[in-house]
Design a protein around this motif. Structure first.
Motif, short mmCIF file in Angstrom:
data_model
loop_
_atom_site.label_atom_id
_atom_site.label_comp_id
_atom_site.label_asym_id
_atom_site.label_seq_id
_atom_site.Cartn_x
_atom_site.Cartn_y
_atom_site.Cartn_z
N TYR A 151 76.31 20.76 82.80
CA TYR A 151 76.28 22.15 83.27
C TYR A 151 77.63 22.38 83.95
O TYR A 151 77.86 21.94 85.07
N PRO A 172 80.16 24.11 86.08
CA PRO A 172 80.06 25.11 87.14
C PRO A 172 81.01 26.29 86.93
O PRO A 172 81.96 26.22 86.13
N GLU A 231 79.77 29.78 82.97
CA GLU A 231 79.03 28.58 83.37
C GLU A 231 78.19 28.06 82.21
O GLU A 231 78.03 28.74 81.21
N PRO A 252 74.37 23.25 88.27
CA PRO A 252 75.81 23.12 88.12
C PRO A 252 76.29 21.74 88.60
O PRO A 252 75.92 21.29 89.68
#
Length: 209
Positions: free
Chosen positions: A22, A24, A61, A191
């Protein structure tokens, strides 16, 4: 002829690695910094020959695949191989049904200084905001300007395509998250999270084999 032990060691060295992350917000999709901006190296510790497949914009993101498998990289990036990418976009204003209908057959955008019409896509207006991790820093709240969410599924990945598509309809993107690549889902990742996948799993989820 290599001994069984040496042959085993050789196969282990050549074994490809696969990760999903993930990415950020406000992080470069690369392992080297540029202009002092944060990059993947600041969040993810992987082998030296691991690189992202494709990219997400600095201000976007979500789901990104990391690997050292050149075949996977080719299958996901070469235009002859079509695969779905799904995005959640929070936009300024209340997105209209007319805007959604505009998006589905494709809209004109500018890509690298040239006119381009996007390929047909799936576009669904969301009735409620999706359950997502908070963004850091958060979207600036403006009392007199509402926001709304849309789910877009594309089969191409032009530079800043979703943002340009939504800008064309008059609803600029405030937050953009890639949540799916074929059958690989972001799910409950946060994130900065990273997961390791086997070759069999990632090929099955991406290509059905």
């Amino acid at each position: 002829m290599k001994s069984p032990a040496k042959r085993e060691a050789f196969l282990f060295v050549m074994q490809y690695k696969y990760y999903i992350i993930y990415k950020p917000y406000l992080v470069l999709s690369q392992f080297t910094s540029a202009g002092g901006k944060p990059c993947l190296k600041d969040f993810f510790q992987v082998e030296k020959d691991i690189y992202p497949v494709g990219r997400l914009d600095y201000d976007s993101e979500g789901l990104l695949i990391l690997t050292n498998d050149p075949s996977l990289n080719h299958r996901l990036l070469h235009p002859q191989f079509v695969h779905e990418r799904e995005y959640l976009a929070q936009c300024e204003g209340l997105i209209t049904t007319e805007a959604v209908q505009q998006l589905i057959p494709g809209v004109p955008v500018n890509i690298n200084g040239a006119d381009y019409r996007t390929k047909p896509c799936k576009a669904i207006l969301l009735k409620e905001a999706p359950q997502l991790p908070d963004r850091n820093p958060p979207i600036r709240f403006r009392k007199n300007i509402p926001t709304s969410w849309i789910r877009l599924t594309l089969t191409e990945g032009k530079n800043r395509q979703v943002r340009k598509m939504m800008a064309y309809t008059g609803f600029p993107v405030l937050r953009l998250i890639r949540c799916r690549i074929e059958n690989i889902l972001l799910m409950d990742m946060q994130p900065g999270d990273m997961k390791s996948l086997s070759q069999r799993t990632i090929y099955r989820q991406l290509f059905g084999k």
